[in-house]
Scaffold this active site. Sequence first.
Site, PDB file in Angstrom:
ATOM      1  N   CYS A   2      -8.242 -54.836  35.680  1.00 27.20           N
ATOM      2  CA  CYS A   2      -7.952 -55.740  34.556  1.00 27.20           C
ATOM      3  C   CYS A   2      -7.635 -54.941  33.286  1.00 27.20           C
ATOM      4  O   CYS A   2      -8.346 -54.000  32.961  1.00 27.20           O
ATOM      5  CB  CYS A   2      -9.096 -56.696  34.243  1.00 27.20           C
ATOM      6  N   ARG A  27      -4.252 -49.304  36.052  1.00 24.92           N
ATOM      7  CA  ARG A  27      -5.610 -49.761  36.323  1.00 24.92           C
ATOM      8  C   ARG A  27      -5.681 -50.625  37.580  1.00 24.92           C
ATOM      9  O   ARG A  27      -6.770 -50.889  38.085  1.00 24.92           O
ATOM     10  CB  ARG A  27      -6.139 -50.565  35.128  1.00 24.92           C
ATOM     11  N   TRP A  75      -7.026 -58.181  38.006  1.00 26.88           N
ATOM     12  CA  TRP A  75      -7.357 -57.669  39.344  1.00 26.88           C
ATOM     13  C   TRP A  75      -8.397 -58.640  39.880  1.00 26.88           C
ATOM     14  O   TRP A  75      -9.523 -58.705  39.369  1.00 26.88           O
ATOM     15  CB  TRP A  75      -7.904 -56.253  39.221  1.00 26.88           C
ATOM     16  N   ASN A 101     -12.041 -59.065  30.918  1.00 26.76           N
ATOM     17  CA  ASN A 101     -12.222 -58.023  31.938  1.00 26.76           C
ATOM     18  C   ASN A 101     -13.726 -57.934  32.198  1.00 26.76           C
ATOM     19  O   ASN A 101     -14.501 -57.747  31.265  1.00 26.76           O
ATOM     20  CB  ASN A 101     -11.690 -56.687  31.401  1.00 26.76           C
ATOM     21  N   GLY A 102     -14.121 -58.108  33.462  1.00 30.24           N
ATOM     22  CA  GLY A 102     -15.547 -58.052  33.791  1.00 30.24           C
ATOM     23  C   GLY A 102     -15.920 -59.205  34.712  1.00 30.24           C
ATOM     24  O   GLY A 102     -15.040 -59.825  35.322  1.00 30.24           O
ATOM     25  N   GLU A 485     -12.432 -35.683  51.060  1.00 28.21           N
ATOM     26  CA  GLU A 485     -11.467 -36.022  50.013  1.00 28.21           C
ATOM     27  C   GLU A 485     -10.044 -36.089  50.585  1.00 28.21           C
ATOM     28  O   GLU A 485      -9.280 -36.999  50.262  1.00 28.21           O
ATOM     29  CB  GLU A 485     -11.557 -34.996  48.864  1.00 28.21           C
ATOM     30  N   LYS A 489      -7.695 -39.434  50.482  1.00 27.89           N
ATOM     31  CA  LYS A 489      -6.359 -39.452  49.883  1.00 27.89           C
ATOM     32  C   LYS A 489      -5.378 -40.105  50.851  1.00 27.89           C
ATOM     33  O   LYS A 489      -4.585 -40.951  50.473  1.00 27.89           O
ATOM     34  CB  LYS A 489      -5.861 -38.032  49.563  1.00 27.89           C
ATOM     35  N   GLU A 492      -6.072 -43.923  51.277  1.00 27.03           N
ATOM     36  CA  GLU A 492      -5.883 -44.822  50.133  1.00 27.03           C
ATOM     37  C   GLU A 492      -4.427 -44.929  49.690  1.00 27.03           C
ATOM     38  O   GLU A 492      -4.002 -45.998  49.267  1.00 27.03           O
ATOM     39  CB  GLU A 492      -6.781 -44.439  48.953  1.00 27.03           C
ATOM     40  N   HIS A 508     -20.387 -34.799  69.414  1.00 24.67           N
ATOM     41  CA  HIS A 508     -21.469 -35.786  69.448  1.00 24.67           C
ATOM     42  C   HIS A 508     -20.927 -37.208  69.342  1.00 24.67           C
ATOM     43  O   HIS A 508     -21.668 -38.131  69.018  1.00 24.67           O
ATOM     44  CB  HIS A 508     -22.479 -35.486  68.340  1.00 24.67           C
ATOM     45  N   LYS A 608      -7.717 -48.434  39.199  1.00 24.94           N
ATOM     46  CA  LYS A 608      -8.060 -47.109  38.678  1.00 24.94           C
ATOM     47  C   LYS A 608      -9.489 -47.080  38.165  1.00 24.94           C
ATOM     48  O   LYS A 608     -10.216 -46.129  38.371  1.00 24.94           O
ATOM     49  CB  LYS A 608      -7.084 -46.745  37.555  1.00 24.94           C
TER      50      LYS A 608
END
Length: 613
Positions: A2, A27, A75, A101-102, A485, A489, A492, A508, A608
């Site tokens: 947002c 964002r 969002w 936003n929230g 990481e 990457k 996503e 295993h 973001k």
Amino acid sequence: MCGIVGYAGNAQAAPILLDGLSKLEYRGYDSAGVCLYSEGTLKVAKAKGRLMNLSNMIDGGNAVSGTIGIGHTRWATHGAPSDVNSHPHMADGGKIVVVHNGIIENYLQLKERLIKAGKSFQSETDTEVVANLVEFYYEDSHDFLTAVRQAISRIEGSYALGLLCVDQPDTLIAVKKDSPLIFGFGSDGNFIASDVPAILSYTREVSYLNDGDMVVFTKNSYRFYNAAGDEIEKTPEHITWEIDAAEKGGYEHFMLKEINEQPKALRDTISPRIKGGEVVLDDIKLTADYLKGLKRIYVVACGSAYYVGCVGKYILEKTCRIPVEPILASEFRYANPILGEDTLVLIISQSGETADTKSALMEAKAQGSRTLAIVNVVGSAIAKAADDVIYTWAGPEIAVATTKAYSTQLSVIYLLAMYIARQLGTVEQEEYAQVLRALEELPEQVMKILAPENIEQIQYYASRCFSHKDAFFIGRNVDSAVGLEGSLKLKEIAYVHSEAYAAGELKHGPISLIEDGTLVVALATVPELFDKTMSNIKEVRARGANVLALTLDCFDEEIHKTVERAMLVPQTHLLLQPSLTVVPLQIFSYYVAVMRGCDVDKPRNLAKSVTVE
Ligand code: F6R
């Protein structure tokens, strides 16, 4: 997650709002909208999807006149992405309009009461409750500010709010708690925004609102209040970085630009902190006595920042001899962690606004632990709340998937490890000096990895691998942590299902998933474990895996005896190797994503700055 922009000035507001929203696209969002006071009414325009849809709807802003307005990129949290759930939301009686936003946690109870009081709702959002609640109080007092204050006192949860009232057409009110909001002091009007890039073309003088702060402003006046309702002074902070830093500068994507900015970001983060052969962390106050009393360090973060903690565990434990436990911020509060004076909580966050990370920090403080935050955004909530802060000087990171923030966070871990180890006497002078030298050389070595011929080779490997549906990252010791990481990457931004395992764990369980053509990215950069990782590579190859290796350039010949394709990195001090290993993984994922036609900078469903839990 947002984005909010607001403007009151002399210019036409709609183009400014659209421009500001475009700077907040990073964002993450799924719909956008604006509201302007125009010809005696509040006019709302909003549309699901990209900002372009909204821009086309209002002819780039030309179709709605007015010099005061609010804009929003949403969002979705409460209610699917749709035109009706998009912000701004107008109250039932048309008097109040809100962007938010929230998350309003008690919105259902409030909604029920407002419905009983005669208000009707159009959307499924929690935000529409705010609009109706303010209007409900406004109908009583006919005072915009009083109504906002009354509504805020009833709301539980997190919010950055921008509000307009049809009866007070020159005034914008904004208030925040647990979601970011800044105020911009302009020469031709004033602004609010979720982040600096939204208003940087118009003003460099900004003030970060604290939790509970409210600002009431017009085109030529502003008044700030704290949570208690007392008027307060706010001094503008001057933003020194250029808007270019938040623009693509000739690169096809922000992500590629930010990958290439890593040498500079590392230099800016490391250089000022090594003086006369010593790590100097003037900004923090961890005394030798305090450090000697430490029983453990928790590293608390989300996503990639958490994976920095996973590498950090190896580094900090090896050099400081203190047990280190990386823990996901979303789990931290519910895991009953052992907190108190003898536990240091190390918080890592690029944005400094991640809701889970911030809540974990507050919990740690409440239970008497010292908190040290590694943060990129100056003035962010986490930076303000932590006992100590070390800033990563990565500059604004716009691509949703982090690259330069991850690298600089890791570099701060090395600095911190050396700083603590020095005070505890757990590192030999020779090793200390070697690590510091290697740290200073790091930017140059990353630059070598970014040489065009290297990038082309990785691009070629990506072209051979981009059609894979699944990938497995394997490695031992720090390589297993860097693999996490690399794997994140790839999933996503390229939407490739990807898992990361410690190579020794393969037998295993996970090896049962390896079949003809499965992509395995094998990291083998730890010299003493090279042979062991080679055995794992042979095991997966024997089951048909398509292996892409990543190793030190000194193993070039050796690795090619077993695998056809290998990405090579220069060797550095053992502790620092992850900083080099991660770079080809970023580049590889980037090109796989490009070749798969993905929206690299704005991957689907991601934001973001994750400002809700
Ligand atoms: C992945 C990524 C995220 C963030 C995570 C934490 O590329 O960027 O996993 O690392 O959302 O965000 P910050 O660091 O802002 O707390």
